[in-house]
Design a protein around this motif. Structure first.
Motif, PDB file in Angstrom:
ATOM      1  N   GLY A   1       8.800  68.316  43.506  1.00 23.16           N
ATOM      2  CA  GLY A   1       8.467  69.702  44.115  1.00 23.16           C
ATOM      3  C   GLY A   1       9.169  69.763  45.150  1.00 23.16           C
ATOM      4  N   CYS A   2       8.846  70.588  46.403  1.00 20.59           N
ATOM      5  CA  CYS A   2       9.618  70.640  47.790  1.00 20.59           C
ATOM      6  C   CYS A   2       8.545  71.118  48.551  1.00 20.59           C
ATOM      7  N   GLY A   3       8.732  71.085  50.084  1.00 25.69           N
ATOM      8  CA  GLY A   3       7.835  71.489  51.036  1.00 25.69           C
ATOM      9  C   GLY A   3       6.820  70.304  51.505  1.00 25.69           C
ATOM     10  N   GLY A   4       5.724  70.826  52.136  1.00 27.10           N
ATOM     11  CA  GLY A   4       4.688  69.983  52.230  1.00 27.10           C
ATOM     12  C   GLY A   4       3.990  70.076  53.700  1.00 27.10           C
ATOM     13  N   GLU A   5       3.126  69.407  54.078  1.00 27.30           N
ATOM     14  CA  GLU A   5       2.405  69.511  55.360  1.00 27.30           C
ATOM     15  C   GLU A   5       2.554  68.302  56.406  1.00 27.30           C
ATOM     16  N   PHE A   6       2.931  68.629  57.648  1.00 30.30           N
ATOM     17  CA  PHE A   6       3.136  67.353  58.251  1.00 30.30           C
ATOM     18  C   PHE A   6       2.390  67.601  59.750  1.00 30.30           C
ATOM     19  N   ASP A   7       1.706  66.485  59.966  1.00 32.11           N
ATOM     20  CA  ASP A   7       1.046  66.786  61.363  1.00 32.11           C
ATOM     21  C   ASP A   7       1.313  65.501  62.216  1.00 32.11           C
ATOM     22  N   SER A   8       2.122  64.475  61.826  1.00 29.83           N
ATOM     23  CA  SER A   8       2.589  63.462  62.842  1.00 29.83           C
ATOM     24  C   SER A   8       3.189  63.711  64.097  1.00 29.83           C
ATOM     25  N   PRO A   9       3.250  63.107  65.216  1.00 30.99           N
ATOM     26  CA  PRO A   9       3.739  63.748  66.159  1.00 30.99           C
ATOM     27  C   PRO A   9       5.109  64.054  66.207  1.00 30.99           C
ATOM     28  N   THR A  10       5.990  63.367  65.387  1.00 31.33           N
ATOM     29  CA  THR A  10       7.195  63.514  65.353  1.00 31.33           C
ATOM     30  C   THR A  10       7.747  63.297  63.778  1.00 31.33           C
ATOM     31  N   GLY A  11       8.841  63.853  63.363  1.00 30.36           N
ATOM     32  CA  GLY A  11       9.355  63.748  62.353  1.00 30.36           C
ATOM     33  C   GLY A  11      10.486  64.335  61.505  1.00 30.36           C
ATOM     34  N   GLN A  12      10.861  64.235  60.417  1.00 35.39           N
ATOM     35  CA  GLN A  12      12.204  64.899  59.976  1.00 35.39           C
ATOM     36  C   GLN A  12      11.804  65.642  58.595  1.00 35.39           C
ATOM     37  N   ILE A  13      12.566  66.767  58.600  1.00 37.85           N
ATOM     38  CA  ILE A  13      12.334  67.577  57.288  1.00 37.85           C
ATOM     39  C   ILE A  13      13.568  67.894  56.817  1.00 37.85           C
ATOM     40  N   THR A  14      13.916  67.514  55.531  1.00 41.45           N
ATOM     41  CA  THR A  14      15.264  68.095  54.880  1.00 41.45           C
ATOM     42  C   THR A  14      15.165  68.966  53.648  1.00 41.45           C
ATOM     43  N   SER A  15      16.162  69.471  53.551  1.00 44.63           N
ATOM     44  CA  SER A  15      16.085  70.408  52.307  1.00 44.63           C
ATOM     45  C   SER A  15      16.229  69.341  51.065  1.00 44.63           C
ATOM     46  N   PRO A  16      15.841  70.203  49.695  1.00 44.35           N
ATOM     47  CA  PRO A  16      15.892  69.300  48.788  1.00 44.35           C
ATOM     48  C   PRO A  16      17.466  68.673  48.276  1.00 44.35           C
ATOM     49  N   ASN A  17      17.532  67.329  48.164  1.00 42.61           N
ATOM     50  CA  ASN A  17      18.871  66.784  47.871  1.00 42.61           C
ATOM     51  C   ASN A  17      19.615  66.614  49.017  1.00 42.61           C
ATOM     52  N   TYR A  18      19.344  66.803  50.266  1.00 45.45           N
ATOM     53  CA  TYR A  18      20.451  66.935  51.597  1.00 45.45           C
ATOM     54  C   TYR A  18      20.804  65.465  51.579  1.00 45.45           C
ATOM     55  N   PRO A  19      22.163  65.128  52.153  1.00 46.78           N
ATOM     56  CA  PRO A  19      23.109  66.163  52.544  1.00 46.78           C
ATOM     57  C   PRO A  19      23.832  66.668  51.078  1.00 46.78           C
ATOM     58  N   GLN A  20      23.459  66.473  49.862  1.00 41.64           N
ATOM     59  CA  GLN A  20      24.280  66.991  48.646  1.00 41.64           C
ATOM     60  C   GLN A  20      23.623  68.445  48.482  1.00 41.64           C
ATOM     61  N   ARG A  21      24.091  68.984  47.470  1.00 40.62           N
ATOM     62  CA  ARG A  21      23.835  70.580  47.406  1.00 40.62           C
ATOM     63  C   ARG A  21      22.472  70.684  46.831  1.00 40.62           C
ATOM     64  N   TYR A  22      21.877  71.677  47.556  1.00 46.46           N
ATOM     65  CA  TYR A  22      20.163  71.896  47.229  1.00 46.46           C
ATOM     66  C   TYR A  22      20.480  72.598  45.692  1.00 46.46           C
ATOM     67  N   GLY A  23      19.081  72.909  45.053  1.00 46.86           N
ATOM     68  CA  GLY A  23      19.169  73.382  43.760  1.00 46.86           C
ATOM     69  C   GLY A  23      18.988  75.050  43.769  1.00 46.86           C
ATOM     70  N   ASP A  24      18.907  75.489  42.661  1.00 48.34           N
ATOM     71  CA  ASP A  24      18.612  76.922  42.589  1.00 48.34           C
ATOM     72  C   ASP A  24      17.327  77.072  42.244  1.00 48.34           C
TER      73      ASP A  24
END
Length: 469
Positions: free
Chosen positions: A160-183
């Motif tokens: 799956g993708c997405g999520g919930e983030f509550d830490s003071p800092t963090g990173q979020i990427t699109s699925p399969n980044y930096p390769q092409r994301y899905g349909d």
């Protein structure tokens, strides 16, 4: 093994989960033993392993028959970056029940911040809930003791993708980044923070989402709130890196793709910055990122409460905001009391104050500072010291009206009503306004001054009279 490379970047041995050079990597090895020797066995029994597929099923040994005693199985599910693992149990769940599942159990773990975190340990006959990781790796651990056995479990997992983030800092990427994301993706990301905290999400590295003037195909949309029906912040696509996304308390982002053209996607680094809050002791406040440029669409409120016998002294140390004659764009304002009330406005400021920075003092023990920015021009912001001192009620400043009494005395506050150490405040700023009837002038006569050594205590007495002009 003797492969001369400190970090396995030059000489190494790779083992892949599959028969192709592009198969997922199980490990990369190097070291300082001579050569290498590998023994390979085809295992037809047992349990555990490493999986890289987008979906799959895991079962306890011998399922749906009894799983046997003294079993220990460990599965690790690894999916592409930007995805997460979603697991749910189905058909049958039957493990020996025990306190805290200390005997037979299945445990799901999440790889987060370079260590494993338990998502839950389960036993008995009740189906566990759906379990979702925060990142792209899940571990499933099954153990049984030497006593009782059950029919075991059957678990299905998918990506799956997405999520919930509550830490003071963090990173979020699109699925399969930096390769092409899905349909046909629909990924929801929610970042939460404490009250009076802003979330700053900055796009970093490469940004590539199918382009359209209105972003109607593939897009990342941001909202001020916790869902897609919250107030919209922006919609992003194309190849130009968007500006930072700023949201108060909660930021909801939705990444949606169609069935055709795809790109590398996005990578976001987020931080959280306090802007506003309750102040009950002397401190220094500033706009977010000060002295660097502040962000757009900020709405910050500081509620300041001094002791009952003191007032709030606000002294700006720097102040550079977007300029406007009436301060309609970006501004910082101070109010008497704990509400934004124009009738209680003590001062409203914008522009570039190089000299004669503002200083504001409340009349009572409570004050409020309100900082507001619009969507466009930004500057270095402000900083201000907050301290508690004496006010008019303690004899520091006020109005002296000679209309009813033509002769009065003005005196500095007694040490008894100033800070508890018995000395006058080193930054005391008392201002009096003296008025007389029309046709009169005002005479002030210094009658006494008392300054102790070191300037720690001052007493000033003035005799004020009115005379005919």
């Amino acid at each position: 093994m003797q492969l001369d490379s400190d970090d396995c970047s030059q000489d190494y041995l790779r083992i892949l989960n599959g028969h192709m050079p592009t198969s997922p990597q199980l490990g990369r090895y190097c070291g300082n033993s001579k050569g290498f020797s590998i023994t390979v066995d085809a295992v037809t029994s047992g349990c555990g392993g490493i999986m890289h597929s987008w979906t799959g099923v895991i079962t306890s040994p011998n399922y749906p028959a009894a799983y046997g005693t003294d079993a220990e199985c460990e599965w690790e599910i690894r999916v592409d970056p930007g995805y997460k693992v979603i697991a749910n149990f189905f058909q049958r769940f039957d493990l020996e029940n025990s306190t805290n599942c200390q005997n037979d159990f299945v445990e799901l773990l999440d790889w987060k911040n370079e260590t494993w975190h338990s998502l839950g340990r389960f036993c008995g006959k009740q189906f566990p809930p759906t379990i979702t990781t925060s990142g792209e790796t899940m571990k499933v651990l099954f153990r049984s003791n030497s006593v009782h056995q059950g029919d075991g479990f059957r678990m299905r997992w998918k990506v799956g993708c997405g999520g919930e983030f509550d830490s003071p800092t963090g990173q979020i990427t699109s699925p399969n980044y930096p390769q092409r994301y899905g349909d046909n993706l629909l990924c929801n990301y929610t970042i939460t923070a404490t009250p009076d905290t802003y979330i700053i999400a900055k796009f970093i590295d490469k940004f590539e989402i199918e382009s359209h003037p209105l972003c109607i195909y593939d897009r990342l949309a941001a909202y001020q709130g916790n869902s897609s029906i919250s107030a919209p912040i922006g919609r992003y696509c194309g190849s130009q890196i968007p500006p930072p996304i700023v949201s108060h308390n909660t930021l909801f982002m939705q990444f949606r793709t169609d069935g055709s053209i795809s790109g590398s996607g996005f990578k976001i680094s987020y931080t959280k910055q306090e802007c506003g809050g309750t102040i009950t002791s002397p401190t220094i406040i500033s706009s977010p990122s000060h002295p660097d440029t502040y962000y757009n669409n900020l709405n910050c409120t500081w509620r300041i409460e001094a002791p009952a016998d003191q007032v709030v002294d606000i002294k700006f140390q720097s102040l550079t905001l977007e300029t406007h004659r009436d301060c309609r764009y970006d501004w910082v304002a101070a109010y008497e009391g704990l509400r934004v009330n124009q009738s209680q406005l003590l001062g409203r400021y914008c522009g570039n104050f190089t000299y004669q920075l503002p200083r504001v003092k409340s009349r009572g023990s409570k004050a409020l500072i309100h900082f507001r920015t619009d969507w466009s021009v930004s500057h270095g912001g402000f900083s201000a010291s907050i301290r508690f001192t004496s006010g008019e009620r303690q004899g520091c400043g006020g109005l002296i009206n000679l209309t009813a009494n033509a002769q009065q005395q003005l005196r500095a506050p007694d040490a008894a009503v100033l800070p508890r150490n018995g000395h006058i405040d080193g930054e005391l700023d008392c201002q009096w306004t003296v008025i007389a009837p029309p046709g009169k002038v005002i005479r002030l006569q210094l009658t006494q001054i008392d300054m102790t050594e070191g300037g720690s205590q001052v007493k000033i007495y003035l005799a004020i009279t009115q005379e005919i002009q």
